[in-house]
Structure formats: structure tokens, C-alpha cells
Design a protein around this motif. Structure first.
Motif, PDB file in Angstrom:
ATOM      1  N   PHE A  94       7.315   3.511  12.729  1.00  0.00           N
ATOM      2  CA  PHE A  94       7.282   2.085  12.778  1.00  0.00           C
ATOM      3  C   PHE A  94       7.412   1.808  11.180  1.00  0.00           C
ATOM      4  CE2 PHE A  94       3.449   4.233  11.067  1.00  0.00           C
ATOM      5  CZ  PHE A  94       2.767   3.618   9.942  1.00  0.00           C
ATOM      6  N   ILE A  95       7.819   0.588  10.626  1.00  0.00           N
ATOM      7  CA  ILE A  95       7.592   0.416   9.247  1.00  0.00           C
ATOM      8  C   ILE A  95       6.745  -1.174   9.076  1.00  0.00           C
ATOM      9  CG2 ILE A  95       8.716  -1.993   7.420  1.00  0.00           C
ATOM     10  CD1 ILE A  95      10.498   0.533   8.236  1.00  0.00           C
ATOM     11  N   PRO A  96       5.694  -0.812   7.494  1.00  0.00           N
ATOM     12  CA  PRO A  96       4.914  -0.822   7.304  1.00  0.00           C
ATOM     13  C   PRO A  96       4.726  -2.694   7.231  1.00  0.00           C
ATOM     14  CG  PRO A  96       5.407  -0.176   5.425  1.00  0.00           C
ATOM     15  CD  PRO A  96       6.581   0.534   6.960  1.00  0.00           C
ATOM     16  N   LEU A  97       4.619  -3.494   8.277  1.00  0.00           N
ATOM     17  CA  LEU A  97       4.249  -4.917   8.791  1.00  0.00           C
ATOM     18  C   LEU A  97       3.065  -5.635   9.781  1.00  0.00           C
ATOM     19  CD1 LEU A  97       7.931  -5.497   9.002  1.00  0.00           C
ATOM     20  CD2 LEU A  97       7.321  -6.394   7.443  1.00  0.00           C
ATOM     21  N   THR A  98       2.483  -6.490   9.806  1.00  0.00           N
ATOM     22  CA  THR A  98       1.752  -6.925  10.902  1.00  0.00           C
ATOM     23  C   THR A  98       1.977  -6.713  11.999  1.00  0.00           C
ATOM     24  OG1 THR A  98       1.689  -9.141   9.579  1.00  0.00           O
ATOM     25  CG2 THR A  98       0.165  -8.283   8.810  1.00  0.00           C
ATOM     26  N   ASP A  99       3.621  -6.812  12.351  1.00  0.00           N
ATOM     27  CA  ASP A  99       4.243  -6.922  13.547  1.00  0.00           C
ATOM     28  C   ASP A  99       4.179  -5.298  14.706  1.00  0.00           C
ATOM     29  OD1 ASP A  99       6.761  -6.324  13.178  1.00  0.00           O
ATOM     30  OD2 ASP A  99       7.389  -8.076  12.258  1.00  0.00           O
ATOM     31  N   ALA A 100       3.945  -4.812  13.683  1.00  0.00           N
ATOM     32  CA  ALA A 100       3.751  -3.118  14.109  1.00  0.00           C
ATOM     33  C   ALA A 100       1.900  -2.909  14.749  1.00  0.00           C
ATOM     34  CB  ALA A 100       3.563  -2.152  12.803  1.00  0.00           C
ATOM     35  N   GLU A 148     -11.834  -6.107  12.066  1.00  0.00           N
ATOM     36  CA  GLU A 148     -11.377  -5.163  12.713  1.00  0.00           C
ATOM     37  C   GLU A 148      -9.836  -4.590  12.339  1.00  0.00           C
ATOM     38  OE1 GLU A 148     -11.948  -1.720  15.942  1.00  0.00           O
ATOM     39  OE2 GLU A 148     -13.134  -4.169  15.847  1.00  0.00           O
ATOM     40  N   LEU A 149      -9.324  -5.417  12.963  1.00  0.00           N
ATOM     41  CA  LEU A 149      -7.723  -5.132  12.838  1.00  0.00           C
ATOM     42  C   LEU A 149      -6.875  -5.396  11.752  1.00  0.00           C
ATOM     43  CD1 LEU A 149      -4.670  -4.916  14.050  1.00  0.00           C
ATOM     44  CD2 LEU A 149      -4.720  -7.654  14.296  1.00  0.00           C
ATOM     45  N   ALA A 150      -7.233  -6.373  10.416  1.00  0.00           N
ATOM     46  CA  ALA A 150      -7.227  -6.019   9.536  1.00  0.00           C
ATOM     47  C   ALA A 150      -7.900  -5.164   8.705  1.00  0.00           C
ATOM     48  CB  ALA A 150      -7.939  -7.780   8.685  1.00  0.00           C
ATOM     49  N   ALA A 151      -9.072  -4.664   8.810  1.00  0.00           N
ATOM     50  CA  ALA A 151      -9.290  -3.389   8.376  1.00  0.00           C
ATOM     51  C   ALA A 151      -8.473  -2.225   8.865  1.00  0.00           C
ATOM     52  CB  ALA A 151     -10.777  -2.840   8.260  1.00  0.00           C
ATOM     53  N   MET A 152      -8.356  -2.310   9.974  1.00  0.00           N
ATOM     54  CA  MET A 152      -7.171  -0.784  10.267  1.00  0.00           C
ATOM     55  C   MET A 152      -5.859  -1.303   9.550  1.00  0.00           C
ATOM     56  SD  MET A 152      -6.083  -0.598  14.178  1.00  0.00           S
ATOM     57  CE  MET A 152      -8.160  -1.097  15.527  1.00  0.00           C
ATOM     58  N   LEU A 153      -5.205  -2.464   9.753  1.00  0.00           N
ATOM     59  CA  LEU A 153      -3.941  -1.955   9.078  1.00  0.00           C
ATOM     60  C   LEU A 153      -3.640  -2.037   7.529  1.00  0.00           C
ATOM     61  CD1 LEU A 153      -2.435  -5.139  10.848  1.00  0.00           C
ATOM     62  CD2 LEU A 153      -2.553  -3.363  11.211  1.00  0.00           C
ATOM     63  N   SER A 154      -4.874  -1.871   6.818  1.00  0.00           N
ATOM     64  CA  SER A 154      -4.847  -2.164   6.126  1.00  0.00           C
ATOM     65  C   SER A 154      -4.991  -0.543   5.440  1.00  0.00           C
ATOM     66  CB  SER A 154      -6.433  -3.012   4.761  1.00  0.00           C
ATOM     67  OG  SER A 154      -7.315  -2.111   5.444  1.00  0.00           O
ATOM     68  N   ALA A 155      -5.060   0.216   6.057  1.00  0.00           N
ATOM     69  CA  ALA A 155      -5.254   1.627   5.852  1.00  0.00           C
ATOM     70  C   ALA A 155      -3.855   2.391   5.107  1.00  0.00           C
ATOM     71  CB  ALA A 155      -5.478   2.752   6.761  1.00  0.00           C
ATOM     72  N   PRO A 156      -4.170   3.141   4.721  1.00  0.00           N
ATOM     73  CA  PRO A 156      -2.847   3.564   3.136  1.00  0.00           C
ATOM     74  C   PRO A 156      -1.809   4.189   4.269  1.00  0.00           C
ATOM     75  CG  PRO A 156      -5.279   4.302   2.233  1.00  0.00           C
ATOM     76  CD  PRO A 156      -5.402   4.184   3.701  1.00  0.00           C
ATOM     77  N   HIS A 157      -2.419   4.989   5.333  1.00  0.00           N
ATOM     78  CA  HIS A 157      -1.147   5.433   6.235  1.00  0.00           C
ATOM     79  C   HIS A 157       0.014   4.276   7.155  1.00  0.00           C
ATOM     80  CE1 HIS A 157      -5.025   5.925   8.359  1.00  0.00           C
ATOM     81  NE2 HIS A 157      -4.393   5.604   9.064  1.00  0.00           N
ATOM     82  N   TYR A 158      -0.895   3.026   7.164  1.00  0.00           N
ATOM     83  CA  TYR A 158      -0.300   1.907   7.875  1.00  0.00           C
ATOM     84  C   TYR A 158       0.236   1.348   7.011  1.00  0.00           C
ATOM     85  CZ  TYR A 158      -2.011   3.912  11.978  1.00  0.00           C
ATOM     86  OH  TYR A 158      -2.840   4.075  12.932  1.00  0.00           O
ATOM     87  N   LEU A 159       0.029  -0.144   6.265  1.00  0.00           N
ATOM     88  CA  LEU A 159       0.359  -0.927   5.593  1.00  0.00           C
ATOM     89  C   LEU A 159       0.046  -0.716   4.182  1.00  0.00           C
ATOM     90  CD1 LEU A 159       0.829  -2.616   8.421  1.00  0.00           C
ATOM     91  CD2 LEU A 159       0.435  -4.991   7.532  1.00  0.00           C
ATOM     92  N   GLY A 160      -1.254  -0.144   3.614  1.00  0.00           N
ATOM     93  CA  GLY A 160      -1.516   0.205   2.328  1.00  0.00           C
ATOM     94  C   GLY A 160      -1.768  -1.237   1.460  1.00  0.00           C
ATOM     95  N   VAL A 161      -2.257  -2.196   1.894  1.00  0.00           N
ATOM     96  CA  VAL A 161      -2.220  -3.612   1.594  1.00  0.00           C
ATOM     97  C   VAL A 161      -3.938  -3.966   1.853  1.00  0.00           C
ATOM     98  CG1 VAL A 161      -1.259  -5.572   1.617  1.00  0.00           C
ATOM     99  CG2 VAL A 161       0.086  -4.562   1.898  1.00  0.00           C
ATOM    100  N   SER A 162      -4.553  -4.442   0.907  1.00  0.00           N
ATOM    101  CA  SER A 162      -5.696  -4.985   0.700  1.00  0.00           C
ATOM    102  C   SER A 162      -5.903  -5.551   2.447  1.00  0.00           C
ATOM    103  CB  SER A 162      -6.433  -5.695  -0.507  1.00  0.00           C
ATOM    104  OG  SER A 162      -5.991  -7.416  -0.088  1.00  0.00           O
ATOM    105  N   ALA A 163      -7.488  -5.604   2.893  1.00  0.00           N
ATOM    106  CA  ALA A 163      -7.840  -5.968   4.162  1.00  0.00           C
ATOM    107  C   ALA A 163      -7.793  -7.556   3.928  1.00  0.00           C
ATOM    108  CB  ALA A 163      -9.957  -5.286   4.505  1.00  0.00           C
ATOM    109  N   PRO A 164      -8.625  -8.043   2.926  1.00  0.00           N
ATOM    110  CA  PRO A 164      -8.640  -9.692   2.785  1.00  0.00           C
ATOM    111  C   PRO A 164      -7.140 -10.495   3.010  1.00  0.00           C
ATOM    112  CG  PRO A 164      -9.816  -8.611   1.591  1.00  0.00           C
ATOM    113  CD  PRO A 164      -8.983  -7.600   2.131  1.00  0.00           C
ATOM    114  N   LEU A 165      -5.955 -10.133   2.220  1.00  0.00           N
ATOM    115  CA  LEU A 165      -4.888 -10.736   2.026  1.00  0.00           C
ATOM    116  C   LEU A 165      -3.819 -10.539   4.024  1.00  0.00           C
ATOM    117  CD1 LEU A 165      -2.101  -9.434  -0.321  1.00  0.00           C
ATOM    118  CD2 LEU A 165      -1.663  -9.697   2.345  1.00  0.00           C
ATOM    119  N   VAL A 166      -4.349  -9.132   4.650  1.00  0.00           N
ATOM    120  CA  VAL A 166      -4.073  -8.652   5.742  1.00  0.00           C
ATOM    121  C   VAL A 166      -4.840  -9.963   6.748  1.00  0.00           C
ATOM    122  CG1 VAL A 166      -3.744  -7.291   7.963  1.00  0.00           C
ATOM    123  CG2 VAL A 166      -3.137  -6.669   5.619  1.00  0.00           C
TER     124      VAL A 166
END
Length: 386
Positions: free
Chosen positions: A8-14, A252-270
Motif C-alpha cells: 500500500f501507499i500512505p493515503l487515506t484510501d488505503a 478511531e479511524l483517524a487515530a489508526m491511520l495516523s500511525a507512523p507505519h501507515y500515514l505518519g500524519v497527525s490524527a486531527p489532519l487525517v
């Protein structure tokens, strides 16, 4: 437990694949999803091709091109689930916004004359044309940029320069002044805005309402194997997508995706991107963008042959391949809706007269690809009508 390696590529559509793994939907189907983060779409395609990945989060046009052998050797695969609709935006550098006059109109079509004027000024001054980035030649981002410019009479092959940059590198490239703008999936548009480097011109959903952005591509070995495993992979993915589509799960999804091994972007932004609350200008207010990104089942996840046909038509329109009237039949073999229907029985989306919902162009009729293509000249620009 059957292990399935997925790139996968680090994007919210993953998100549907990540949710299927993290929330246990894959486990419930007797599967273990091993998710491997990659940086470029070429890596995703090539590792799927040689069997290093069993499946992949893939650009939908890249899946079509790979399966049809367009621009690369044929990569045997199937695409039985769409991961998301929309989720992209066109973002401009602060410097280029100043070239356009310092403020962007809310209607992106109204900005096209500003683009044309800026391009003309650069040309008259002997300067290079503006540079815009997409994530891959066979990508919705490339086609969105091209269709947008073409709607204003701007030739995307002559009047601007189009380059390829991987999604995670877009914001940095804008910051460094290497490009004047880009089209990419979330969260990277919002990352550029939050860094003060970019201004969102328009979300893609304001130009095309229902573009199938990413697909679940399954490689040759799995595709030709056990049908129960295929059904289980699609079922787990669809359950993940349905969970992502529920607004109650957004935090919960935003917190999940924000993890460094997924998107590595802050949860509020996600979270803003998931909920379609975009900040268009640095320090500006949030604006609600309905259907900015969609994960819903079945309207998103069940592959729609008409949407895939539109993407193929873009390849023809922009000179990436020649028109082949057998393509609709080959698309049916690619998307394998029988697998989705076995995984999610009884969940069928309503039929849509225009599967894409274009704001820039007349309604798209998948049954008349030749008629659609006849609207454009040899450069891909709309023909002037008497």
C-alpha cells in the motif's frame, strides 16, 4: 490462518485494508493481512507482478493499464473491489496563487481564465511553463489535471509541464518550489496547506463526482487459486470499507491511520480529510466538501464497469493507447463482480445513468465510448461546437 501480503501507499484510501487488518475483519475470514508500506506506484505494480505481493492497494487506472498491457508488460491481475471514490484535490503553491492574482475563486472553472493568462505572461516573458505533478501517468490525478486544463482550452502537453512525483513527496516538492501545483489524494493536499506551502484550488469531487480512485488488485497466483480465499479477501475488505464509512468510527479511524507505519500524519489532519472538512488556504476556515472521499458499501466497493470504461477512455483520449472495441468485455474480466457478489450477497448499488458524474463534461455513456471520444480533437481538447 492464511497470510496475504498486501502493498500500500500512505493515503487515506488505503483505509479499508488497514481497517480490515486492525479491526479484525480479516481474522474473521481466516486471513492475516500483512500490510507493507511502499513509496511509489511503480514499486506496487512491479512487486505485484513478480509475486512479492499477493495483492495491492493500486491506482485504478494503473490496474487497468497493467492488466491490458498498456505502457508496460502485461501484469495478470484482477480488481474485484474498489477501495474508495474521490479523495483527491488540486493544490497550488502560494507563489503560483500570487501569479493568478492572489485569491482563488470558489468555482474552479472560474479560475481557468486566470491560468490561461498566467501561462501567456510566462510565455511572453520567455519563462518556462508552469509545472504540475501527478502521482503516475496512469492515474486519476493525471486525467483530472488534463481534463481540468482542457476545459479551459489549455493544452496539458504544450501549455504546462506535467511531471510524476510519489504522493508522500508532493508537499515537500511544493515547499521547495520545484512545482507550481499538484493533484494527489488525501492527506497530502492538507499537509501542504498546514505547512503554509499550498492552497487547495478544488477537490476532485467538485469536477467529477464518482471517480474510482483506488482498487484492490489481486495478483495472478491468488486470482487463479482458491475461490473461497478470493471471496474472503473481498469480504474482509468490504467489511473494512463499511466500517470506515460509518461517521461514528471517524475518530478511531483517524487515530489508526495516523500511525507512523501507515500515514505518519497527525490524527486531527487525517480526521478532517475523512470527514470532508478541508482547509483550503493556510490559516483559513474549514469548508465542508460532501463526498470528498467515499468508502460506502456497495456504492463504492462493488466495481462499476462504466467507471472503469471512463478511465480507459482517458487513456485513449490522451494518447496512451489506441481505441479497442473489445475493452468493455476485458474490463468485465478484470473487475470480476461475481467475486464481490459472492462475498457480499444481495448488496447491489442502484444503476446510474452517468457513472462518473462529470461537472466538466457532458454525461458519460459507457455504451458509447466512440461517441465520447469523438467530442475531443487529436490533442484531447473539447471540439468547438458550431
Amino acid at each position: 490462518m492464511k497470510r496475504i501480503t498486501i502493498g500500500f501507499i500512505p493515503l487515506t484510501d488505503a483505509a479499508p485494508l488497514i481497517a480490515a487488518h486492525e479491526r479484525g475483519f480479516a481474522d474473521e475470514e481466516g486471513l492475516a493481512f500483512d500490510l507493507v508500506r511502499e513509496v511509489s506506484w511503480a514499486n506496487i505494480r512491479d512487486k505485484l507482478s513478480v509475486g512479492l505481493f499477493d495483492a495491492a492497494h493500486m491506482l485504478t487506472p494503473l490496474a487497468i493499464a497493467s492488466a491490458l498491457g498498456i505502457g508496460h508488460v502485461t501484469v495478470p491481475l484482477i480488481a474485484p473491489a474498489t477501495l474508495a471514490l474521490n479523495g483527491n484535490a488540486i493544490t497550488l503553491s502560494a507563489a503560483f496563487v500570487r501569479e493568478l492574482g492572489g485569491a482563488l475563486p470558489e468555482d474552479p472553472v472560474a479560475a481557468l481564465p486566470l491560468f490561461a493568462a498566467a501561462i501567456k505572461r510566462r510565455s511572453e516573458a520567455g519563462l518556462s511553463p508552469p509545472v504540475f505533478a501527478a502521482t503516475f501517468p496512469y492515474s486519476t490525478h493525471n486525467y483530472i489535471l488534463r481534463a481540468y486544463f482542457a476545459a479551459g482550452g489549455i493544452d496539458p502537453d504544450r501549455d504546462v509541464q506535467l511531471v510524476v512525483i510519489p504522493p508522500p513527496l508532493m508537499a515537500g516538492s511544493l515547499e521547495k518550489g520545484l512545482i507550481d501545483g499538484f493533484c494527489v489524494g488525501s492527506p497530502w493536499n492538507s499537509v501542504a496547506v498546514d505547512r503554509g506551502a499550498g492552497h487547495i484550488l478544488t477537490p476532485s469531487s467538485a469536477l467529477f463526482a464518482r471517480i474510482p480512485e483506488k482498487t484492490l488488485a489481486i495478483g495472478d497466483t491468488l486470482a487463479g487459486g482458491d475461490p473461497d480465499t478470493l471471496r474472503a479477501i473481498v469480504a474482509a475488505t468490504a467489511e473494512g470499507a463499511a466500517w470506515c464509512a460509518d461517521p461514528a468510527n471517524a475518530l478511531e479511524l483517524a487515530a489508526m491511520l495516523s500511525a507512523p507505519h501507515y500515514l505518519g500524519v497527525s490524527a486531527p489532519l487525517v480526521l478532517r480529510t475523512i470527514e470532508g472538512r478541508l482547509v483550503f488556504t493556510p490559516g483559513g476556515p474549514t469548508r465542508s466538501v460532501p463526498d470528498f472521499i467515499r468508502y460506502d458499501v456497495p456504492g463504492t466497493v462493488r466495481p462499476d464497469a462504466g467507471r472503469y470504461a471512463w478511465l480507459y477512455a482517458q487513456m485513449v483520449r490522451w494518447g496512451q493507447t489506441r481505441f479497442d472495441p473489445t475493452i468493455p468485455r476485458r474490463i468485465a474480466s478484470l473487475i470480476r463482480t461475481d467475486i464481490y457478489d459472492a462475498a457480499m450477497p444481495g448488496l447491489l448499488p442502484p444503476a446510474e445513468a452517468d457513472p462518473i458524474g462529470s461537472i466538466l463534461e457532458p454525461a458519460f455513456d459507457p455504451a458509447d465510448l466512440a461517441g465520447y471520444l469523438a467530442r475531443f480533437d487529436e490533442r484531447g481538447l473539447p471540439k468547438l461546437r458550431a
